[in-house]
Write a protein that holds these residues in place. Structure first.
Motif: not given
Lengths: 267, 348
Positions: A234-243
């Motif tokens: 998807s090319g989307v940075v998974p900010w919530s997962d990284l969080g």
């Protein structure tokens, strides 16, 4: 003073981290070298995958076509190599400073110097972070470089983001191990517990994918938050997962420092 | 109570590991510039005391201070003032002695190579990896690292374990130099000759409790020594009739004597004889403990009352050592033993 601690930590870790990095890079490179062949035979592979139960494919992260770069990464690296490499590195490094060195009497000698326990452990934690960064970078870099050499290659920025996810996952493993190490001062107990927790999480993730009624248990698994395939596709940075990983890591390490400051250092 | 100016103060210091006893109500004061020995059998609480002193473990109650600083709360400040040698330090085997010593020197703010002179004195090759060193040479590394700085306090846990007699002598020289420089030394030991040569005072601990603080001279004055003589000709009966001498065994020209306290009268008599050989045995630590636990030493009544036993140390042999004299008049209260130098009363 701190510089000497850092230098020693890095020196003591270089063999372990170096060999793990070589293994990760070699494995990832070989896998990447296979990718053009898989691309050339994608129709046949897709037919082949239809033979297997969907649940089993889901367990191994093989959702979609295995020739999709994201699924390819998840299948061979994200769901296989990386958890093993990160667990080995994280457990060995995190239990060394908190348990093994206490047991051998090295911590006692180091802490007899005018250095605070917090600083001592923070240096060890920084070394864990560095080690995870090296391992994640070597894995992703090997895939991208070899992929480019043998074929169309992979999307380097998206793989880099997947590498950041892998790094965050590895840091969470190391942080939880550090906390358990400071609580138990036992390499065996802390390492065994973390390995067991990881295995249990892997099974929870599998159960959630196989049984729709139990999909909620996936939220209890760290693997749910490390979906490198989705990042790449998807090319989307998974900010919530990284969080989530960042929060677990920071909490684990902060608690470890707190415990280490207050507890008896006793083999 | 220990005096304010003491380098080390232990105030009702107590440590339990869960329900297991560590040390109980220790009251010790070590004066600045003093060499203080801490004696006790295995499991008595010596290492626990030293770990409390170095801030590695937290007291259950009471407190320990070094130069007025709490060893648990002010650990970093305390460690700027002390050098420490543990009983079994876990060195990193992959490092050479030079690398390890430089690292430890850096942690203590010492320059690189601060250890060079000591390495030469102790005949230690600093280029060898520590994992390749013998037990004795590893101990030398510990001694070097302890003495390489100029901290005003040295805390050492059985520092000469594994050292050969020559190196033990070098160690004693280092302790003497430290004392001359005004540094305070706190060391635990099983080795009475070492303590005798190096310490101004000793504290004796048993089952976690301090039995007594006294001087080495006081311990030895009240204790027996064994003297074996080989004579050129037989000696007349009654020749050694002295109040503090017993003839344990004799053959034609060989004598085994026991003496305690002042040895000069006995030496005066021996000097009149044609002596071919003589061996004087220093009492070992076990003798001292047996004396303290079996009715001698002045603290036995208290110990017995505390333990509810006959006061004997379980880990020690119930058989008297070969050079232990038969009990005689006054054996439990030596007439020539000096007043006990128990610190709390002394400095209160």
């Amino acid at each position: 003073m701190t510089g000497s601690l850092i230098r020693l930590e890095i020196r003591r870790s270089r063999m372990l981290v170096g060999w793990l990095a070589i293994i990760c890079a070699a494995y990832a490179g070989v896998i990447a070298a296979m990718y053009p062949t898989m691309l050339a035979n994608s129709a046949m592979l897709d037919e082949y995958m239809k033979v297997w139960p969907k649940e089993m494919l889901a367990v191994f992260g093989m959702e979609g076509s295995i020739t999709d770069p994201g699924t390819f990464f998840d299948t061979y690296v994200g769901g296989m190599l990386w958890p093993v490499a990160a667990a080995i590195g994280g457990i060995l490094l995190a239990t060394r400073s908190t348990a093994a060195d206490v047991d051998r009497g090295w911590t006692e000698l180091s802490l007899a110097a005018p250095i605070s326990r917090s600083r001592y452990l923070v240096v060890a934690i920084a070394n864990q972070v560095l080690a995870m960064a090296v391992l994640a970078a070597s894995t992703v870099a090997a895939m991208v470089v070899v992929g480019a050499l043998v074929g169309p290659g992979f999307d380097a920025p998206r793989y880099a983001v997947a590498g950041v996810g892998a790094f965050a996952f590895g840091c969470a493993i190391a942080a939880v191990t550090t906390l358990l190490g400071t609580l138990t001062l036992s390499r065996g107990i802390a390492g065994g517990a973390v390995a067991g927790i990881l295995l249990a999480m892997y099974l929870l993730e599998a159960v959630a994918k196989i049984e729709p009624n139990l999909d909620w248990v996936a939220g209890l698994s760290a693997f749910e938050y490390f979906d490198a395939g989705a990042i790449i596709d998807s090319g989307v940075v998974p900010w919530s997962d990284l969080g989530v990983f960042a929060a677990v890591s920071m909490a684990g390490w902060a608690l470890a420092v707190l415990v280490f400051r207050r507890r008896d250092i006793l083999a | 109570m220990p005096a304010i100016s003491d380098a080390i103060e232990l105030l009702q210091l107590t440590k339990y590991y869960g329900r297991r006893r560590g040390v109980i109500d220790l009251e010790v004061g070590v004066r600045e510039g003093e060499v203080f020995g801490f004696l006790g059998p295995n499991g008595a609480g010596k290492t626990t005391t030293i770990r409390l002193l170095t801030g590695l473990i937290r007291p259950t109650s009471g407190r320990a201070t070094i130069f007025g600083l709490d060893t648990w709360r002010d650990t970093v400040a305390v460690h700027r003032r002390l050098a420490y040698l543990g009983s079994d330090p876990g060195y990193l085997g992959e490092l050479t002695s030079a690398e390890l010593l430089d690292h430890l020197a850096a942690l203590r703010g010492l320059p690189r190579g601060a250890w060079r002179g000591l390495v030469e004195r102790l005949e230690l090759d600093p280029t060898v990896q520590i994992r390749k060193l013998s037990r004795g040479n590893r101990q030398k590394v510990g001694v070097v690292q302890a003495f390489m700085g100029e901290e005003p306090l040295l805390v050492m846990d059985e520092p000469t374990t594994g050292l050969d007699p020559l190196m033990q002598r070098v160690f004693l020289g280092l302790v003497a130099e430290a004392r001359s420089a005004g540094r305070t030394v706190f060391l635990s030991s099983h080795n009475l000759p070492e303590v005798e040569r190096s310490c101004d005072r000793v504290g004796i601990i048993r089952e976690g409790r301090l039995i007594e603080i006294t001087t080495v001279q006081t311990i030895l004055a009240g204790h027996w020594r064994s003297i074996n003589l080989v004579l050129g000709s037989p000696v007349a009966s009654g020749f050694f009739d002295l109040p503090n001498v017993e003839v344990v065994a004799s053959t034609d020209r060989e004598l085994h004597l026991m003496v305690r306290g002042d040895v000069n009268p006995l030496l005066g008599r021996i000097a009149r004889l044609d002596v071919r050989d003589v061996a004087i045995t220093t009492p070992d630590i076990e003798d001292v403990f047996l004396r303290y636990y079996n009715g001698g030493g002045g603290a036995t009544d208290a110990v017995g009352a505390e333990t509810g036993t006959d006061g004997r140390l379980p880990s020690l042999s119930d058989e008297p050592p070969p050079d232990e004299p038969p009990p005689g008049p006054g054996a439990s209260a030596p007439a020539d033993a000096g007043p006990h130098d128990r610190l709390p009363e002394e400095v209160a």
